[in-house]
Design a protein around this motif. Structure first.
Motif, short mmCIF file in Angstrom:
data_model
loop_
_atom_site.label_atom_id
_atom_site.label_comp_id
_atom_site.label_asym_id
_atom_site.label_seq_id
_atom_site.Cartn_x
_atom_site.Cartn_y
_atom_site.Cartn_z
N ILE A 189 -5.24 6.45 -17.96
CA ILE A 189 -6.38 5.85 -17.13
C ILE A 189 -7.81 6.02 -17.74
CG2 ILE A 189 -7.33 5.42 -14.82
CD1 ILE A 189 -4.71 7.11 -13.88
N GLY A 190 -8.62 5.08 -18.00
CA GLY A 190 -9.55 4.95 -18.78
C GLY A 190 -10.97 5.13 -17.71
N TYR A 191 -10.74 5.69 -16.69
CA TYR A 191 -11.65 5.92 -15.66
C TYR A 191 -11.27 6.74 -14.84
CZ TYR A 191 -9.73 1.74 -13.36
OH TYR A 191 -8.79 0.67 -13.00
N HIS A 192 -11.90 6.91 -13.42
CA HIS A 192 -11.66 7.56 -12.34
C HIS A 192 -10.15 7.21 -11.73
CE1 HIS A 192 -11.91 9.90 -8.86
NE2 HIS A 192 -12.82 10.79 -9.30
N VAL A 193 -9.39 8.24 -11.57
CA VAL A 193 -8.09 7.85 -10.85
C VAL A 193 -8.16 7.30 -9.54
CG1 VAL A 193 -7.91 10.29 -10.25
CG2 VAL A 193 -5.80 9.04 -10.44
N ALA A 194 -9.21 7.67 -8.78
CA ALA A 194 -9.07 7.34 -7.49
C ALA A 194 -9.73 5.66 -7.51
CB ALA A 194 -10.23 7.94 -6.56
N ASP A 195 -10.67 5.32 -8.46
CA ASP A 195 -11.18 3.90 -8.64
C ASP A 195 -9.86 3.11 -9.03
OD1 ASP A 195 -13.64 4.48 -7.87
OD2 ASP A 195 -14.47 5.02 -9.88
N TYR A 196 -9.13 3.82 -9.77
CA TYR A 196 -7.70 3.31 -10.44
C TYR A 196 -6.90 2.84 -9.11
CZ TYR A 196 -3.12 3.00 -12.79
OH TYR A 196 -1.93 2.78 -13.15
N TRP A 197 -6.85 3.75 -8.42
CA TRP A 197 -6.09 3.48 -7.24
C TRP A 197 -6.49 2.56 -6.19
CZ3 TRP A 197 -5.39 9.32 -6.15
CH2 TRP A 197 -4.61 9.99 -6.80
N GLN A 198 -7.89 2.34 -6.25
CA GLN A 198 -8.53 1.35 -5.53
C GLN A 198 -8.10 -0.04 -6.01
OE1 GLN A 198 -10.23 1.86 -2.61
NE2 GLN A 198 -9.84 -0.14 -2.29
N HIS A 199 -8.10 -0.05 -7.22
CA HIS A 199 -7.91 -1.23 -8.07
C HIS A 199 -6.50 -1.72 -7.59
CE1 HIS A 199 -8.22 -4.40 -10.93
NE2 HIS A 199 -7.38 -4.00 -11.73
N TRP A 200 -5.61 -0.83 -7.72
CA TRP A 200 -4.21 -1.46 -7.32
C TRP A 200 -4.25 -1.85 -5.73
CZ3 TRP A 200 1.04 -1.03 -8.76
CH2 TRP A 200 1.24 -0.73 -10.10
N ILE A 201 -5.05 -0.95 -4.85
CA ILE A 201 -5.03 -1.72 -3.55
C ILE A 201 -5.57 -3.06 -3.49
CG2 ILE A 201 -6.10 -1.16 -1.27
CD1 ILE A 201 -4.09 0.86 -1.78
N ASP A 202 -6.85 -3.27 -4.29
CA ASP A 202 -7.60 -4.52 -4.10
C ASP A 202 -6.66 -5.54 -4.78
OD1 ASP A 202 -9.74 -3.15 -3.10
OD2 ASP A 202 -10.70 -2.97 -5.21
N MET A 203 -5.92 -5.36 -5.89
CA MET A 203 -4.89 -6.14 -6.34
C MET A 203 -3.89 -6.85 -5.24
SD MET A 203 -5.64 -6.85 -9.73
CE MET A 203 -4.17 -7.92 -10.12
N GLY A 204 -3.38 -5.92 -4.50
CA GLY A 204 -2.70 -6.33 -3.26
C GLY A 204 -3.13 -7.05 -2.27
N LYS A 205 -4.64 -7.13 -2.12
CA LYS A 205 -5.20 -7.97 -1.09
C LYS A 205 -5.33 -9.34 -1.77
CE LYS A 205 -7.87 -4.33 1.14
NZ LYS A 205 -8.85 -3.31 0.67
N SER A 206 -5.57 -9.46 -3.07
CA SER A 206 -5.90 -10.60 -3.56
C SER A 206 -4.73 -11.46 -4.23
CB SER A 206 -7.08 -10.39 -4.93
OG SER A 206 -6.38 -9.86 -5.91
N ASN A 245 0.74 -1.19 -0.02
CA ASN A 245 -0.05 0.00 0.19
C ASN A 245 0.99 1.09 -0.02
OD1 ASN A 245 -2.45 -1.53 -0.04
ND2 ASN A 245 -2.74 -1.31 2.10
N HIS A 246 2.03 1.40 0.92
CA HIS A 246 2.96 2.37 0.50
C HIS A 246 3.56 2.40 -0.65
CE1 HIS A 246 6.94 4.14 1.77
NE2 HIS A 246 6.02 5.26 1.52
N GLY A 247 3.71 1.41 -1.47
CA GLY A 247 4.22 1.33 -2.66
C GLY A 247 3.15 2.05 -3.87
N VAL A 248 1.75 1.63 -3.36
CA VAL A 248 0.85 2.16 -4.49
C VAL A 248 0.67 3.83 -3.99
CG1 VAL A 248 -1.71 2.38 -4.65
CG2 VAL A 248 -0.63 0.08 -4.30
#
Ligand code: GTP
Ligand code: SPV
Ligand code: MN
Length: 589
Positions: A451-468, A416-419
């Motif tokens: 980024i083809g969508y909202h930048v904050a949603d894109y960050w959330q996708h990065w965070i979510d990838m970290g969880k999975s 998450n710090h990396g994100v």
């Protein structure tokens, strides 16, 4: 016609009814057909054949003087709701945009041929592969797509009857700047580009599809489309570690992707291998790691500054079957650009096609002039380049051009710090996009324009990838561009970046420890090898490169806070807000 796919045929009918070409030519991918098209383009001047002895199979191309870079101000993400495009994208209601563009496309191909280009991003049939069709009235686009993608009628066999392909429409139209639009319609898997002939605006497989549309697909399907190089680093024992790197446009991806280690490293047995230089598609693998492939099949590289010292591998890539755009054309039908050597040619034409006198102080090549070369030309192409499963990633690098502030290298404490580090990348703007050059702007993950969508949603996708993902790569930030007070680069860069890469690889393997600083883990100066460059980089310079100025970073933190407020729009991932608080606390705020 190479397909009976109804979705393909009816879409082409509809596009042809609108643009009204004189004829439609289906591109099969054969060398015979490409050669016929080149011959036709030599007659009109769209392409110029280069010296067959010196540069076999190479052609020269000029784009219009007002059309030499990506146009971020005229690039749109037309999803249904404005709030889903977010604050970093231009948006217009899709129905309104379609209506507007239909007016511009109406009859735009009259008197011209419409070429139908079937192409695949990634290896056809691989788990990564996605297919596209680009309709265009430009032979330059056809011959470029033949280099940059896996192109030809075999794509129709792979697609079969499926309607699952990206529909790209491009027309040069009148090359009218005022009516130039690069538009992504993510809900329709559609890209419409009009009134441009410059690479990044018109080679629709590249930024438009492989980043803007693919980022939307990746979010939906659980993978990532990133503006990243992919490099394999082989140690003296023969183990290859793969790293990716996201640096903004014209900030060093191609150079790092083709790095040649310094002599002292080569003597010990280090080797580097190129997998990709601009775009990475990244998926979780069955082993719980992230695996990356390069969806492209060629390099669209910045020409100026490329030479046999800075990037011999790129120079060698351009020696055959390449396209040169907006560089200097020499009387012997070879090419030149600033930084190739110290001998600007006499009697040559500049990028505008005018007689050029090197003594008059003007640039001969446009700063964003480019070479387009097949990946197979690359002397250090990875043996895994065509592996349908991609390569496993051990480290991800973020970075940009920062004259001050960012040290040579630091490592995140966790994913998450990396994100957070990626989300807050700042870099000086370059000639790769129209607009002012040298202005520091935030460029999250070097993806701001892609980024083809909202930048904050894109960050959330990065965070979510970290969880999975169980076994995540380590994340680092690098800066090759720190300068002294006179503006000279403090770090030699290029091949010598290997010295930083070595530290990164050792960190991934737990072979070297680090110093904890307010911004993350940093090397002890003695752990960055200066062997062989002691004359160039003193120990003091290295210490300077690895210093963190707390006062400067307090300003940086305040600027990050303002940026998060501006783009978060109430949906900034809490993990990023937390990391900002940690940074502020670490700085004593
Ligand atoms: P795009 O194709 O636009 O995405 O660019 P890129 O990220 O691939 O950048 P590229 O490697 O083409 O480098 C762009 C410019 O940065 C060139 O002029 C290089 O000479 C310069 N550059 C690359 N690496 C270094 C480095 O380590 N140090 C310095 N000082 N300059 C570098
Ligand atoms: C970039 O600008 O990041 C490029 C060149 O790689 S273009 O294809 O024009 O986007
Ligand atoms: Mn790029």
């Amino acid at each position: 016609m190479y397909t009976t796919n109804k979705a393909v045929l009816s879409w082409i009918d509809e596009m042809a009814a609108m643009t009204k070409p004189d004829k439609i030519v289906w591109i099969d991918g054969s060398e015979e057909q490409l050669e016929e098209l080149r011959q036709e383009a030599y007659k009109t001047g769209e392409l110029i054949k280069l010296n067959e002895k010196e540069l076999p199979g190479c052609v020269y191309h000029r784009s219009a003087i007002n059309d030499v870079a990506r146009v971020e101000g005229r690039t749109f993400i037309c999803c249904e709701k404005k709030e889903d495009a977010g604050p970093t994208n231009n948006w217009m209601d899709p129905a309104e945009m379609y209506l507007k563009l239909r007016g511009i496309y109406d009859g735009a191909m009259k008197g011209r041929t419409m070429y139908v280009i079937p192409y695949s991003m990634s290896i056809i049939g691989s788990p990564f592969a996605k297919y596209g069709i680009e309709l265009t009235d430009s032979i330059y686009v056809v011959v470029s797509m033949a280099i940059m993608t896996r192109m030809g009628k075999q794509v129709f066999d792979a697609l079969g009857d499926s309607p699952d392909f990206i529909k790209g429409l491009h027309s040069k139209a009148q090359l009218d700047e005022e009516n130039r639009y690069i538009v992504q319609f993510p809900q329709d898997n559609t890209i419409w580009s009009v009134n441009s002939g410059y690479g990044g605006n018109v080679l629709l497989g590249k930024k438009c599809f492989a980043l803007r549309i693919a980022s939307v697909l990746g979010r939906r399907e659980g993978w990532m489309a990133e503006h990243m190089l992919i490099l394999g680093v082989q140690d003296p024992e023969g183990n290859v570690t793969y790293i990716t790197g996201a640096f903004p446009s014209a900030c060093g991806k191609t150079n790092l992707a083709m790095i040649i280690p310094p002599q002292v490293y080569r003597d010990k047995g280090w080797k580097c291998w190129t997998v990709g230089d601009d775009i990475a598609w990244i998926r979780p693998g069955p082993d719980g790691r992230l695996w990356a492939c390069n969806p492209e099949n060629g390099f669209f590289g910045v020409a100026p500054g490329t030479n046999m010292k800075s990037n011999p591998n790129a120079m060698l890539c351009t020696k055959k079957n390449s396209i040169f755009t907006n560089v200097v054309l020499k009387p012997d039908l070879t090419v030149w650009w600033e930084g190739m050597d110290k001998n600007p040619p006499e009697g040559a034409l500049n990028w505008k096609g005018e007689p050029w006198d090197p003594a008059d102080g003007s640039k001969g090549a446009h700063p964003n002039s480019r070479f387009t070369s097949p990946a197979v030309n690359c002397p250090c192409l990875s043996s895994e380049y065509n592996n349908p499963n991609g390569v496993p990633i051990s480290a991800m690098l973020f970075g940009g051009r920062r004259a001050k502030t960012a040290p040579l290298v630091y490592q995140s404490r966790d994913w998450n710090h990396g994100v957070f580090m990626g989300a807050t990348v700042a870099s000086e703007t370059t000639a790769a996009a129209t607009g002012a050059v040298g202005v520091v702007r935030r460029d999250p993950m070097s993806m701001r324009p892609f980024i083809g969508y909202h930048v904050a949603d894109y960050w959330q996708h990065w965070i979510d990838m970290g969880k999975s993902v169980a076994n995540l790569p380590k994340i680092f930030h690098v800066n090759w561009f720190r300068t002294d007070d006179e503006g000279h680069f403090l770090w030699p860069g290029f091949g010598d970046n290997m010295r930083v890469v070595e530290w990164i690889i050792k960190r991934c393997r737990g072979e070297v420890d680090a110093v904890e600083t307010p911004i993350g883990f940093m090397p002890k100066p003695e752990d960055i090898s200066l062997e062989g460059i002691e004359d160039e980089v003193s120990e003091d310079t290295l210490k300077n490169l690895l210093s963190v100025d707390v006062e400067v970073w307090k300003k940086e933190a305040a600027d990050i806070e303002a940026f998060f407020e501006q783009v978060g729009e109430g949906k900034l991932p809490k993990e990023l807000a937390e990391n900002l608080e940690i940074l502020k606390k670490n700085l004593g705020e």
